[in-house]
Design an enzyme around this catalytic site. Structure first.
Site, PDB file in Angstrom:
ATOM      1  N   ASP A  16       0.814  -1.225   0.000  1.00 20.11           N
ATOM      2  CA  ASP A  16       0.000   0.000   0.000  1.00 20.11           C
ATOM      3  C   ASP A  16       0.841   1.266   0.000  1.00 20.11           C
ATOM      4  OD1 ASP A  16      -2.594  -1.046  -0.147  1.00 20.11           O
ATOM      5  OD2 ASP A  16      -2.495  -1.613   1.964  1.00 20.11           O
ATOM      6  N   ARG A  97       2.297   6.406  16.780  1.00 27.87           N
ATOM      7  CA  ARG A  97       1.781   7.345  15.769  1.00 27.87           C
ATOM      8  C   ARG A  97       2.205   8.792  15.982  1.00 27.87           C
ATOM      9  NH1 ARG A  97       2.208   3.252  13.032  1.00 27.87           N
ATOM     10  NH2 ARG A  97       0.523   1.736  13.087  1.00 27.87           N
ATOM     11  N   ASP A 126      -5.543   4.816  13.182  1.00 30.21           N
ATOM     12  CA  ASP A 126      -4.242   5.410  12.912  1.00 30.21           C
ATOM     13  C   ASP A 126      -4.310   6.665  12.047  1.00 30.21           C
ATOM     14  OD1 ASP A 126      -2.776   3.724  14.527  1.00 30.21           O
ATOM     15  OD2 ASP A 126      -2.648   2.177  12.982  1.00 30.21           O
ATOM     16  N   SER A 177      -3.660  -8.711   9.372  1.00 26.02           N
ATOM     17  CA  SER A 177      -3.061  -7.380   9.328  1.00 26.02           C
ATOM     18  C   SER A 177      -2.227  -7.241  10.599  1.00 26.02           C
ATOM     19  CB  SER A 177      -4.175  -6.332   9.280  1.00 26.02           C
ATOM     20  OG  SER A 177      -3.651  -5.107   9.724  1.00 26.02           O
TER      21      SER A 177
END
Ligand code: ARG
Length: 401
Positions: A16, A97, A126, A177
């Site tokens: 991605d 993050r 996120d 994931s």
């Protein structure tokens, strides 16, 4: 004119974020994409990732080692606050993050970029954490989120990438994931989407199944200074080593698995599996040391704000006035949280079995049931009279009616 001229993209090396590079240039008219891969101890080899970004069309491919800052500036404040989101998740992904956001903003300034970008989709936490952190640090900076808008399926994304020389993943891609860093692993999707299904053993990386753990318990000692873990078994360690060694020790005994349904910020419930051995042990040990060194009222008041602190981390508000204000309170409480905690690791559990501190306010002569007892038992009578007075008045009134 495209959406931005020069963009710094948060880069993981996956399909991605790789596809984001040609996509930003081809579809959104971006002239130059600079990628930034943050090393937060995810265990990936960063050399090939750096190369891959350049092959995918990045003009500059940055790799930034953020491990020490990650532990010192993000994990340690969370440990001081004993943060567990919804009482269970120690925020291993969420804490990364705001640091990545800060790196993006700094790189944008250093390279004169007019936007930053990330590869998050529209369903997760996120994207919120990245964007709220970025706007807190630099309100004028544009944020682009191509994967949220491009509407391509997994197959279409891979096919799009192939047109621009991004290789199809060689391994049959995992059904899960996975997000990994030094603090732990978050695993979702695949069969885990059914909350009734037990997680298959193959999903776990950092922790052993209880069936495969040693048959002997292992005792460890963690030293804290002002609320911060500084040593393991008497040996002073730097923050990164301390976390990685403790991950190994606790993981070997099957400590640190979490299986929960959590409430995401975007309103969705999701089933997540976590492995966070060191972080969980440290939070429990730290909390225990607080119970030895803080007064009852400070301990109890602090518990009530820990949940707020956990939620603000989960909800992307790391750079917020509330966080700053709570930090001032928490740091003040940590002044005397220095000492050692003994933990017994055995068959999936980490039990606190001992604690000591030069600042201990546990008074043996008051607590003891032995002959050394210094507590004035007669004083209890007057105390109960005063303490019970409102209840007595209320009860008499009720009975008289
Ligand atoms: N649910 C966790 C959080 O919001 C982890 C998110 C990433 N998880 C993943 N498996 N990719 O902090």
């Amino acid at each position: 004119m495209g959406r931005a001229r020069k963009v710094v993209l948060a880069y993981s090396g996956g399909v991605d974020t790789s596809v984001c590079i040609p996509y930003l240039k081809q579809e959104w008219g971006v002239e130059e994409v600079i990628t930034l891969a943050a090393d937060l101890g995810q265990g990936d080899e960063l050399g090939p990732i750096k190369e891959k970004a350049l092959k995918s069309g990045a003009s500059v491919s940055l790799v930034v080692d953020g491990r020490e800052s990650f532990v010192k500036d993000y994990a340690f404040p969370a440990i001081k606050a004993n943060t567990l989101y919804e009482d269970r998740y120690p925020l291993s992904t969420a804490l990364a993050r705001p640091l990545i956001a800060k790196m993006l903003v700094e790189a944008a300034a250093a390279y004169g970029a007019d936007a930053v970008a990330h590869g998050c989709t529209g369903k997760g936490n996120d994207q919120v954490r990245f964007e709220v952190s970025i706007l807190a640090l630099h309100p004028e900076l544009k944020v682009l989120a191509p994967a949220r808008e491009w509407g391509m399926s997994r197959e279409e994304t891979i096919a799009y990438g192939e047109r621009f020389g991004i290789p199809t993943p060689v391994k049959k891609s995992s059904p899960y994931s996975i997000d990994r860093n030094l603090l732990g692993i978050a695993i979702e999707a695949g069969i885990l989407e059914d909350p009734w299904e037990e997680p298959p053993e193959e999903v776990f990386i950092l922790t052993k199944a209880v069936e495969d753990t040693p048959d002997e318990p292992e005792y460890i000692e963690i030293g804290f200074e002002r609320g911060i873990p500084v040593s393991l078994n008497g040996q002073t360690l730097d923050p990164v080593d301390l976390i990685s060694q403790l991950n190994d020790l606790a993981g070997k005994h099957g400590v640190g698995r979490i299986d929960m349904i959590e409430n995401r910020l975007v309103g969705i419930k999701s089933r997540e599996i976590y492995e966070t051995p060191a972080l969980l042990v440290l939070i429990h040990a730290h909390r225990d040391l607080e119970s030895l060194t803080l007064t009852a009222d400070v301990t109890q008041y602090k518990r009530s704000i820990e949940d707020t602190y956990s939620r603000l981390i989960y909800q992307g508000l790391w750079y917020s006035p509330l966080k700053t204000a709570l930090d001032a309170f928490i740091d003040q409480t940590q002044e005397r949280v220095t000492g050692s905690v003994r933990v017994k690791l055995f068959k999936g559990s980490a039990k606190i079995v001992g604690r000591k501190s030069e600042n201990s306010i546990y008074a043996t002569d008051l607590a003891t049931y032995g002959a050394e007892d210094q507590f004035d038992h007669k004083a209890a009578e007057g105390f109960i009279y005063v303490w019970g007075l409102p209840t007595r008045v209320w009860s008499e009134k009720m009975r008289g009616q």
